[in-house]
Enzyme design. Structure first.
Site, PDB file in Angstrom:
ATOM      1  N   HIS A 190      34.070   8.467 -23.317  1.00  8.20           N
ATOM      2  CA  HIS A 190      34.216   7.349 -24.250  1.00  8.20           C
ATOM      3  C   HIS A 190      33.199   7.541 -25.375  1.00  8.20           C
ATOM      4  CE1 HIS A 190      34.897   3.499 -25.899  1.00  8.20           C
ATOM      5  NE2 HIS A 190      33.691   3.033 -25.614  1.00  8.20           N
ATOM      6  N   ASN A 229      33.929   3.578 -32.390  1.00  6.64           N
ATOM      7  CA  ASN A 229      34.348   3.144 -31.056  1.00  6.64           C
ATOM      8  C   ASN A 229      35.653   2.353 -31.173  1.00  6.64           C
ATOM      9  OD1 ASN A 229      34.647   1.908 -28.573  1.00  6.64           O
ATOM     10  ND2 ASN A 229      32.555   1.109 -28.469  1.00  6.64           N
ATOM     11  N   CYS A 241      36.839  -0.891 -22.821  1.00  4.18           N
ATOM     12  CA  CYS A 241      36.818   0.548 -23.175  1.00  4.18           C
ATOM     13  C   CYS A 241      37.308   1.450 -22.047  1.00  4.18           C
ATOM     14  CB  CYS A 241      35.410   0.973 -23.561  1.00  4.18           C
ATOM     15  SG  CYS A 241      34.741   0.021 -24.916  1.00  4.18           S
TER      16      CYS A 241
HETATM   17  N1  ACO Z   1      21.741  -0.892 -40.068  1.00  3.12           N
HETATM   18  C1  ACO Z   1      20.394  -0.944 -40.160  1.00  3.12           C
HETATM   19  N2  ACO Z   1      19.625  -1.476 -39.213  1.00  3.12           N
HETATM   20  C2  ACO Z   1      20.218  -1.962 -38.118  1.00  3.12           C
HETATM   21  C3  ACO Z   1      21.615  -1.918 -37.949  1.00  3.12           C
HETATM   22  C4  ACO Z   1      22.380  -1.371 -38.982  1.00  3.12           C
HETATM   23  N3  ACO Z   1      23.714  -1.304 -38.918  1.00  3.12           N
HETATM   24  N4  ACO Z   1      21.911  -2.469 -36.755  1.00  3.12           N
HETATM   25  C5  ACO Z   1      20.755  -2.826 -36.182  1.00  3.12           C
HETATM   26  N5  ACO Z   1      19.741  -2.527 -37.002  1.00  3.12           N
HETATM   27  C6  ACO Z   1      18.311  -2.759 -36.793  1.00  3.12           C
HETATM   28  C7  ACO Z   1      18.050  -3.887 -35.831  1.00  3.12           C
HETATM   29  O1  ACO Z   1      18.077  -5.132 -36.515  1.00  3.12           O
HETATM   30  C8  ACO Z   1      16.676  -3.541 -35.329  1.00  3.12           C
HETATM   31  O2  ACO Z   1      15.726  -3.971 -36.274  1.00  3.12           O
HETATM   32  P1  ACO Z   1      14.342  -4.651 -35.778  1.00  3.12           P
HETATM   33  O3  ACO Z   1      13.660  -3.585 -34.969  1.00  3.12           O
HETATM   34  O4  ACO Z   1      13.680  -4.999 -37.055  1.00  3.12           O
HETATM   35  O5  ACO Z   1      14.770  -5.815 -34.952  1.00  3.12           O
HETATM   36  C9  ACO Z   1      16.672  -2.008 -35.325  1.00  3.12           C
HETATM   37  O6  ACO Z   1      17.759  -1.608 -36.182  1.00  3.12           O
HETATM   38  C10 ACO Z   1      16.890  -1.403 -33.947  1.00  3.12           C
HETATM   39  O7  ACO Z   1      17.917  -2.109 -33.295  1.00  3.12           O
HETATM   40  P2  ACO Z   1      18.408  -1.683 -31.861  1.00  3.12           P
HETATM   41  O8  ACO Z   1      19.455  -2.649 -31.402  1.00  3.12           O
HETATM   42  O9  ACO Z   1      17.251  -1.470 -30.956  1.00  3.12           O
HETATM   43  O10 ACO Z   1      19.048  -0.261 -32.196  1.00  3.12           O
HETATM   44  P3  ACO Z   1      19.567   0.809 -31.190  1.00  3.12           P
HETATM   45  O11 ACO Z   1      18.858   2.064 -31.421  1.00  3.12           O
HETATM   46  O12 ACO Z   1      19.652   0.308 -29.782  1.00  3.12           O
HETATM   47  O13 ACO Z   1      21.063   1.012 -31.696  1.00  3.12           O
HETATM   48  C11 ACO Z   1      23.284   0.340 -31.082  1.00  3.12           C
HETATM   49  C12 ACO Z   1      21.947  -0.100 -31.672  1.00  3.12           C
HETATM   50  C13 ACO Z   1      23.865   1.391 -31.969  1.00  3.12           C
HETATM   51  C14 ACO Z   1      24.207  -0.875 -31.018  1.00  3.12           C
HETATM   52  C15 ACO Z   1      23.054   0.899 -29.657  1.00  3.12           C
HETATM   53  O14 ACO Z   1      22.257   0.026 -28.924  1.00  3.12           O
HETATM   54  C16 ACO Z   1      24.344   1.159 -28.903  1.00  3.12           C
HETATM   55  O15 ACO Z   1      25.074   2.054 -29.201  1.00  3.12           O
HETATM   56  N6  ACO Z   1      24.583   0.398 -27.823  1.00  3.12           N
HETATM   57  C17 ACO Z   1      25.714   0.674 -26.931  1.00  3.12           C
HETATM   58  C18 ACO Z   1      27.045   0.293 -27.475  1.00  3.12           C
HETATM   59  C19 ACO Z   1      28.123   0.574 -26.432  1.00  3.12           C
HETATM   60  O16 ACO Z   1      27.989   1.413 -25.569  1.00  3.12           O
HETATM   61  N7  ACO Z   1      29.196  -0.152 -26.431  1.00  3.12           N
HETATM   62  C20 ACO Z   1      30.168   0.215 -25.398  1.00  3.12           C
HETATM   63  C21 ACO Z   1      31.160  -0.635 -25.176  1.00  3.12           C
HETATM   64  S1  ACO Z   1      31.895  -1.407 -26.578  1.00  3.12           S
HETATM   65  C22 ACO Z   1      33.297  -2.207 -25.962  1.00  3.12           C
HETATM   66  O17 ACO Z   1      33.478  -2.339 -24.806  1.00  3.12           O
HETATM   67  C23 ACO Z   1      34.230  -2.712 -26.968  1.00  3.12           C
END
Ligand code: ACO
Length: 358
Positions: free
Chosen positions: A285, A315, A145
């Site tokens: 980003h 993203n 990214c």
């Molecule tokens: N729909 C519904 N529920 C979901 C989904 C979805 N699409 N995805 C995850 N959940 C659930 C999980 O299973 C979890 O359920 P559980 O508690 O029963 O286990 C719950 O939602 C919470 O999951 P978390 O992973 O804790 O959710 P979080 O609030 O952290 O959001 C996310 C997840 C959006 C991926 C976030 O962590 C994020 O944005 N991370 C950073 C991503 C990033 O910065 N990437 C950058 C680089 S990418 C690159 O380099 C290509």
């Protein structure tokens, strides 16, 4: 000996189409002190829109979850006939047109991607062919990214050293090809797209006045595309295990993304004796709207001075900052002296920032 295409020793014949941009010349007629400017930008987004309600039919998710947890409403998906080089070529054509130069004036193409058409040759070479940029050297750069930030920084060094005058930086990704469409943890996050910028010592446009690059390979496994390389060469087994898909430890990556983007932005603000109030626009980003809000809060930059388009594209990895910059340039009125700060974070980990002065 025949000089290599793109070598600084290659005599540049006058291009057929002359630049409409003013050359940087001092009142005495002497060439002004060299600077690296962004003299043209462009972006390209594939036509097909995939909405959150479309995703509701594919995996166990909801528009409500995706919107509140990420800020994403829809993303673009390239067609099977559009490899990454096609997205990149279209964005590059627009940037070249915006710069008012001919493709033959480009001396170097830097292509930021990790979803190139093939593993070898570099996708930059395919873009060179498509553009007819016959004098350009070309290579790919892999910084996930942060690729566009790294690319701008490398372009600036070439331009300031005098080795090249005109460098094209393209950032393009077809993330839909490395996304596991059965994994709701990742498939809701990504999209396809491309952005490009022409960096030159000659012409008008915002000057690149600072850059900061960083990496931390010790935690590389938190965000990885494990299959297809020399560690896990493609086999039936690696495909069955889904190693050709992007893997991410979302929560961990989230924390690092906030810390690193704040670090990248603050480094340049401090180095240039600025305060957050001096930043006219932050172009971060776009991985998650909550990351962007937290970065803005920690930096003390209010939402109205942060460019956000995540709701439309998700993203797009390296393409994200380049598309954001292009759109921000077109939708804002800037005054001379305005500072624009680009900041990104991604796999590697890599992170960094670029400071522009209008
Ligand atoms: N729909 C519904 N529920 C979901 C989904 C979805 N699409 N995805 C995850 N959940 C659930 C999980 O299973 C979890 O359920 P559980 O508690 O029963 O286990 C719950 O939602 C919470 O999951 P978390 O992973 O804790 O959710 P979080 O609030 O952290 O959001 C996310 C997840 C959006 C991926 C976030 O962590 C994020 O944005 N991370 C950073 C991503 C990033 O910065 N990437 C950058 C680089 S990418 C690159 O380099 C290509």
């Amino acid at each position: 000996m025949t000089p290599l295409a793109g070598s600084p020793n290659t005599p540049l014949e006058p291009p057929e189409r002359h630049s409409t941009r003013q050359r940087t010349v001092s009142p005495s007629g002497q060439a002004a002190r060299k600077s690296a400017r962004i003299i043209g930008t462009g972006s390209y987004l594939p036509e097909k829109v995939l909405t959150n309600s479309d995703l509701e039919k594919m995996v166990d998710t909801s528009d409500e979850w995706i919107t509140t947890r990420t800020g994403i409403k829809e993303r673009r998906i390239a067609s099977p006939e559009e490899p990454t080089s096609s997205l990149a070529t279209e964005a590059a054509r627009r940037a070249i047109e915006d710069a008012g130069i001919a493709a033959e004036e480009i001396q170097l193409i830097i292509m930021a991607t990790f979803t190139g058409d093939v593993l070898m040759p570099a996708t930059a070479c395919l873009v060179q062919k498509n553009l007819g940029a016959t004098r350009a050297a070309a290579f790919d750069l892999s910084a996930a990214c942060t690729g566009f930030i790294y690319g701008l920084s490398v372009a600036k060094q070439f331009v300031l050293s005098g080795f090249y005058d005109t460098v094209l930086v393209v950032a393009a990704e077809k993330l839909s090809c490395v996304t596991d469409w059965t994994d709701r943890n990742t498939c809701v996050l990504f999209g396809d797209g491309a952005g490009a910028a022409v960096v030159s010592s000659q012409g008008e446009g915002p000057r690149i006045i600072g850059e900061y690059l960083a990496s931390d390979g010790s935690i590389y496994e938190l965000l990885i595309l494990p299959g297809g390389g020399s560690l896990h060469p493609p086999t039936h087994q690696t495909v069955d295990q889904g190693l050709h898909f992007l893997k991410m430890s979302g929560r961990e990556v989230f924390k690092h993304a906030v810390t690193c983007m704040v670090d990248g932005a603050q480094k340049l603000i401090t180095q240039h004796n600025l305060s957050p109030q001096d930043i006219r626009l932050l172009v971060p980003h776009q991985a998650n709207k909550r990351i962007i809000s937290e970065v803005g809060k920690r930096l003390g930059i209010p939402a109205e001075r942060i460019y956000v388009n995540i709701e439309r594209y998700g993203n797009m990895s390296a393409a994200t900052t380049s598309v954001g910059m292009d759109e921000a340039f077109r939708s804002n009125q800037f005054n001379p002296g305005d500072k624009i700060l680009l900041v990104a974070f991604g796999g590697g980990f890599t992170w960094g920032s670029v400071l522009l002065e209008w």
